[in-house]
Motif scaffolding. Structure first.
Motif, short mmCIF file in Angstrom:
data_model
loop_
_atom_site.label_atom_id
_atom_site.label_comp_id
_atom_site.label_asym_id
_atom_site.label_seq_id
_atom_site.Cartn_x
_atom_site.Cartn_y
_atom_site.Cartn_z
N HIS A 117 -1.54 2.66 -5.79
CA HIS A 117 -1.57 2.67 -3.75
C HIS A 117 -1.66 1.16 -3.66
O HIS A 117 -1.13 1.13 -2.51
CB HIS A 117 -2.73 4.29 -3.90
N MET A 151 0.87 -0.04 -0.52
CA MET A 151 0.47 -0.05 0.12
C MET A 151 0.78 -1.77 0.37
O MET A 151 1.73 -2.35 1.64
CB MET A 151 -1.00 -0.62 0.33
N ALA A 176 0.35 2.24 5.50
CA ALA A 176 -0.40 1.72 4.68
C ALA A 176 -1.61 3.28 4.08
O ALA A 176 -1.68 2.99 3.22
CB ALA A 176 -1.47 1.27 5.72
N PRO A 196 2.20 5.16 1.66
CA PRO A 196 3.35 4.00 1.06
C PRO A 196 4.88 4.47 0.81
O PRO A 196 5.44 4.32 1.03
CB PRO A 196 3.18 3.10 0.56
#
Length: 425
Positions: free
Chosen positions: A15, A19, A50, A53
């Protein structure tokens, strides 16, 4: 570390990487293409990318583009003549790289849908060599088929007939477009949705409306080619709308704009529509100013012209729009004008055809009323777009007072400055 903890750590790392990659895409795309955005829009994109994404980046690539033109790309003209330097309106138009002002023989304002239709058919049937039609949509009703029949007949007469329809708006009138193609009319779709997703242009729609015959006479304004804009086909009452027809240099300037849009639509390039050499500046005492706005201009031309004229207003501002969702700077300019004693009147439909726009306008209307703006609510749908300031200038065309028209769409407005046209409007 347990397998579950390792799995959670791996997901967190993925993640974080997604991002960071998404934000890098946002920054490089925004700076590389010089995409100037309102701070609220920029914050929204950054937060979406953010937080999510996997959703934010694809949406940004599909809908994140706002400008195709680069600064310095436009109608570059010579330094202003001495008699123009004191004209603040024309000085700003030149600084924004708008086409030179163009004269016209007369501007006829259509009193209602029947008059607008009669003028449109007169121009279509009177064309001798070329007939260029640009519109956001063509309907699927009897009036749209009637107009398509007239255009098809002119094509069969040997006239060059070209019809440019927005790629989304075209979905409503596929039968009308098929009728045109079968008659030999050249039809082009502006940024069709199946062509543009990977190019990030899906959100940029062509909302301009014009019909030009022989570069000599033109019809333009807010009406699309469907029944509700003229005769009430498909609705209880015909919409209140505003179109005009003109002759002279202004028609040629409108044709230049159509040609640029047509070549962009047919070429399928990622670049902005390449602008044609501008029509020579008019020698008329008080010519009209063509104001195209949208992704094909580096600046938000209409937004800038409106704010400048609102701050220059001395006595009154009359604004007509079906959707009133201005950005903070435009809303603030109107409210400040009202507070300093300018009579500001805002004319809207009590209920438009877009419920979301009616809901979104509430805060702006409350602030305007507190500032002393006079708000008139019409009982029927009004689709007219016009801004009149003092007895000096009248803006008429296709642009609504909302973020989509002012910052995303390809729009067309004409600013008239002659006393006869401004007075009649």
């Amino acid at each position: 570390m347990t397998p579950d903890e390792q799995w959670s750590l791996s997901l967190g790392s993925l993640h974080l990487a997604a991002m960071i990659m998404g934000l890098l895409i946002y920054v490089t795309t925004t700076h590389g293409l010089r995409q100037r955005r309102h701070p609220s829009a920029a914050v929204a994109w950054v937060l979406l990318i953010a937080l999510v994404p996997y959703v934010g980046v694809p949406l940004f690539l599909l809908f994140g583009s706002r400008k195709l033109a680069k600064p310095g790309q436009g109608f570059v003209t010579a330094a202003p003549p001495a008699d123009e330097r004191s004209d603040r309106f024309q000085a700003l138009a030149r600084a924004l790289q708008l086409p030179p002002p163009a004269g016209f023989a007369a501007a006829h304002v259509h009193e209602d849908g029947e008059a607008a239709l009669a003028a449109l058919l007169r121009i279509i049937d009177g064309a001798q060599h070329t007939l260029h039609v640009g519109t956001f949509l063509i309907g699927a009703d009897s009036l749209a088929h009637r107009l398509a029949g007239h255009l098809a007949a002119r094509a069969r007469d040997g006239i060059e007939v070209r019809v440019l329809v927005d790629g989304i708006g075209a979905l409503a009138g596929r039968d009308s477009l098929r009728q045109l193609r079968e008659a030999g009319v050249e039809v082009a779709l502006f940024v069709p949705p199946w062509w543009s997703p990977l190019r990030g242009r899906t959100n940029l729609r062509n909302h301009r409306k014009m019909v030009v015959a022989d570069r000599r006479c033109a019809w333009f304004g807010g009406r699309n080619l469907a029944g509700e804009y003229f005769s009430g086909v498909g609705v209880e009452k015909p919409w209140i709308d505003l179109t005009l027809d003109v002759e002279g240099e202004l028609a040629a300037a409108l044709d230049d704009l159509f040609e640029a849009d047509w070549r962009f639509a047919r070429r399928g390039s990622d670049d902005a529509p390449s602008l044609l050499p501008p029509t020579a500046a008019s020698t008329a005492e008080m010519p009209a100013q063509l104001i195209p706005s949208g992704p094909d201009h580096a600046d938000d031309t209409l937004h800038a012209m409106l704010i400048s004229c609102i701050f220059d207003a001395r006595e009154r501002i009359d604004l007509m729009t079906p959707y009133f969702v201005p950005d903070d700077s435009l809303a603030g300019a109107l409210n400040i004008a009202a507070r300093r004693g300018v009579q500001v009147r805002l004319v809207l439909p009590r209920r438009s055809n877009h419920m979301l726009a009616d809901w979104a306008r509430q805060r702006s209307l409350r602030d305007a009323e507190m500032a002393g703006v006079i708000i008139e609510m019409l009982p029927t749908m009004m689709h007219a777009k016009a801004v009149l300031i003092d007895d000096e200038v009248a803006f008429v065309g296709s642009a609504n007072i909302d973020a989509r028209s002012l910052f995303l769409n390809y729009e067309l407005m004409v600013a008239f400055r002659d006393a006869a046209t401004v007075g009649h409007l």
